[in-house]
Design a protein around this motif. Structure first.
Motif, mmCIF file in Angstrom:
data_model
loop_
_atom_site.group_PDB
_atom_site.id
_atom_site.type_symbol
_atom_site.label_atom_id
_atom_site.label_comp_id
_atom_site.label_asym_id
_atom_site.label_seq_id
_atom_site.Cartn_x
_atom_site.Cartn_y
_atom_site.Cartn_z
ATOM 1 N N GLN A 66 0.828 -1.208 0.000
ATOM 2 C CA GLN A 66 0.000 0.000 0.000
ATOM 3 C C GLN A 66 0.861 1.255 0.000
ATOM 4 O O GLN A 66 0.550 2.235 -0.685
ATOM 5 N N ARG A 67 1.939 1.213 0.766
ATOM 6 C CA ARG A 67 2.850 2.370 0.817
ATOM 7 C C ARG A 67 3.520 2.589 -0.537
ATOM 8 O O ARG A 67 3.619 3.726 -1.020
ATOM 9 N N LEU A 68 3.971 1.505 -1.163
ATOM 10 C CA LEU A 68 4.633 1.619 -2.461
ATOM 11 C C LEU A 68 3.662 2.062 -3.542
ATOM 12 O O LEU A 68 4.024 2.839 -4.445
ATOM 13 N N LEU A 69 2.420 1.592 -3.466
ATOM 14 C CA LEU A 69 1.413 1.991 -4.449
ATOM 15 C C LEU A 69 1.176 3.494 -4.398
ATOM 16 O O LEU A 69 1.112 4.166 -5.438
ATOM 17 N N GLU A 70 1.050 4.023 -3.199
ATOM 18 C CA GLU A 70 0.820 5.464 -3.057
ATOM 19 C C GLU A 70 1.993 6.260 -3.626
ATOM 20 O O GLU A 70 1.796 7.253 -4.336
ATOM 21 N N LYS A 88 3.074 9.968 -6.506
ATOM 22 C CA LYS A 88 4.310 10.739 -6.533
ATOM 23 C C LYS A 88 5.173 10.404 -7.750
ATOM 24 O O LYS A 88 6.304 10.893 -7.858
ATOM 25 N N ASN A 89 4.645 9.550 -8.643
ATOM 26 C CA ASN A 89 5.382 9.138 -9.848
ATOM 27 C C ASN A 89 6.764 8.587 -9.509
ATOM 28 O O ASN A 89 7.752 8.860 -10.199
ATOM 29 N N ALA A 121 9.571 3.054 -6.549
ATOM 30 C CA ALA A 121 8.514 2.419 -5.768
ATOM 31 C C ALA A 121 7.722 1.441 -6.626
ATOM 32 O O ALA A 121 7.339 0.357 -6.165
ATOM 33 N N ALA A 122 7.465 1.819 -7.885
ATOM 34 C CA ALA A 122 6.757 0.914 -8.795
ATOM 35 C C ALA A 122 7.560 -0.365 -9.013
ATOM 36 O O ALA A 122 7.007 -1.467 -9.027
ATOM 37 N N LEU A 147 -2.139 -0.379 -9.372
ATOM 38 C CA LEU A 147 -0.951 0.285 -9.920
ATOM 39 C C LEU A 147 -1.162 0.552 -11.411
ATOM 40 O O LEU A 147 -1.417 -0.359 -12.190
ATOM 41 N N LYS A 148 -1.047 1.794 -11.807
ATOM 42 C CA LYS A 148 -1.211 2.136 -13.215
ATOM 43 C C LYS A 148 -0.070 1.516 -14.028
ATOM 44 O O LYS A 148 1.099 1.620 -13.646
ATOM 45 N N VAL A 149 -0.432 0.890 -15.133
ATOM 46 C CA VAL A 149 0.589 0.275 -15.984
ATOM 47 C C VAL A 149 1.556 1.333 -16.492
ATOM 48 O O VAL A 149 2.753 1.078 -16.638
ATOM 49 N N THR A 150 1.060 2.537 -16.737
ATOM 50 C CA THR A 150 1.943 3.616 -17.189
ATOM 51 C C THR A 150 2.995 3.944 -16.133
ATOM 52 O O THR A 150 4.144 4.247 -16.458
ATOM 53 N N ALA A 151 2.604 3.887 -14.856
ATOM 54 C CA ALA A 151 3.561 4.163 -13.781
ATOM 55 C C ALA A 151 4.577 3.034 -13.639
ATOM 56 O O ALA A 151 5.706 3.264 -13.200
ATOM 57 N N ALA A 152 4.169 1.821 -14.018
ATOM 58 C CA ALA A 152 5.051 0.652 -13.877
ATOM 59 C C ALA A 152 5.776 0.305 -15.164
ATOM 60 O O ALA A 152 6.500 -0.699 -15.206
ATOM 61 N N ARG A 153 5.620 1.119 -16.205
ATOM 62 C CA ARG A 153 6.164 0.779 -17.520
ATOM 63 C C ARG A 153 7.650 0.435 -17.478
ATOM 64 O O ARG A 153 8.088 -0.601 -17.983
ATOM 65 N N LYS A 154 8.435 1.297 -16.867
ATOM 66 C CA LYS A 154 9.882 1.076 -16.832
ATOM 67 C C LYS A 154 10.218 -0.203 -16.057
ATOM 68 O O LYS A 154 11.059 -1.002 -16.490
ATOM 69 N N ALA A 155 9.564 -0.398 -14.924
ATOM 70 C CA ALA A 155 9.830 -1.591 -14.114
ATOM 71 C C ALA A 155 9.460 -2.856 -14.870
ATOM 72 O O ALA A 155 10.166 -3.871 -14.782
ATOM 73 N N ILE A 156 8.375 -2.820 -15.603
ATOM 74 C CA ILE A 156 7.942 -3.988 -16.380
ATOM 75 C C ILE A 156 8.952 -4.311 -17.466
ATOM 76 O O ILE A 156 9.379 -5.462 -17.622
#
Length: 255
Positions: free
Chosen positions: A88-92, A97-98, A102-103, A127-136
């Motif tokens: 939950q903390r990482l999601l926020e 906070k982009n 954290a993503a 979690l928005k896929v756009t926010a996780a794009r780089k991690a994915i």
């Protein structure tokens, strides 16, 4: 081959297999390790240790004994933050906070907790896929593992509301769109199979209409990959109105 050479090969193979990352899996699972095959224990604290120590990219594994011990301490510390609280903390941080770091940490946490329906359905799929794009895209093998783990949760079929499964389907659709754009075919195949598995259990029009609209736009290799995934998920393909007989996945195949 002489006896001494055979013995040398046997010793070499065994010492290669019994690296710490394989030894841990052997202790918890009772399965004899095989060279270059990750041996994961049952879900729990040690699952994350072994998974991170057996990643395909050597640069992503602990680089020395100290790093391995740090990983063990972090994952097995019973007094540390609960996984769901940390998620939950990482999601926020990731969404509000982009925070790309954290993503990435949330994606790793999901990969280390594949059996947690609370983490996946209540937190991770927000979690928005756009926010996780780089991690994915930075760790595709991990992303595929997370997609497959999310797919496994479809079988539970005891969701408190339609919100959770709908969100899972839309998240997988977002990953499928990303994979198609970036030409990451194994991830595309896993995401399409996952959302078809979920959709076949839901029979919900809204997520399905969005899937159809996206599939009608596909051409080329992406269409072929999706067609292959649909053949592997006949129930989901039928509900999508997909007709086999072509490697394309355009309007003629999805009604």
């Amino acid at each position: 081959m002489g006896g001494s050479a055979a013995r040398r090969r046997s010793v070499s193979e065994i010492t290669g297999e019994l690296q710490p990352r394989q030894l841990i899996g052997w202790i918890f699972s009772g399965t004899w390790p095989q060279a270059d095959v990750p041996l994961l224990p049952p879900p729990g604290s040690w699952f994350g240790v072994v998974r991170q120590a057996t990643q395909l990219d050597p640069a992503r594994r602990p680089q020395d004994t100290a790093a391995l011990l740090d990983l063990v301490d972090r994952e097995t510390d019973t007094g540390s933050e609960l996984p769901i609280v940390r998620a939950q903390r990482l999601l926020e941080a990731a969404d509000k906070k982009n925070d790309t770091a954290a993503a990435a940490q949330l994606l790793t946490l999901a990969a280390d907790q594949p059996g947690s329906d609370e983490l996946y359905l209540d937190v991770f799929t927000r979690l928005k896929v756009t926010a996780a794009r780089k991690a994915i895209l930075d760790n595709l093998a991990q992303a595929v593992a997370v997609v497959q783990a999310l797919t496994e949760h479809a079988a539970a079929d005891d969701w408190p509301s339609w919100e959770e499964p709908d969100r899972a389907v839309w998240w997988l659709l977002g990953v499928a769109r990303l994979a198609a754009r970036e030409k990451q075919w194994p991830l595309l195949d896993a995401a399409v199979q996952g959302m078809c598995d979920w959709d076949s259990r839901l029979d919900r029009r809204k997520p399905r209409d969005d899937i159809k609209d996206w599939m009608r736009e596909l051409t080329g290799h992406a269409a072929s990959i999706v067609a292959s995934a649909l053949r592997a998920q006949p129930d989901g393909a039928r509900l999508l109105g997909w007709r086999d007989g072509s490697s394309r996945c355009g309007a003629r195949q999805v009604r």
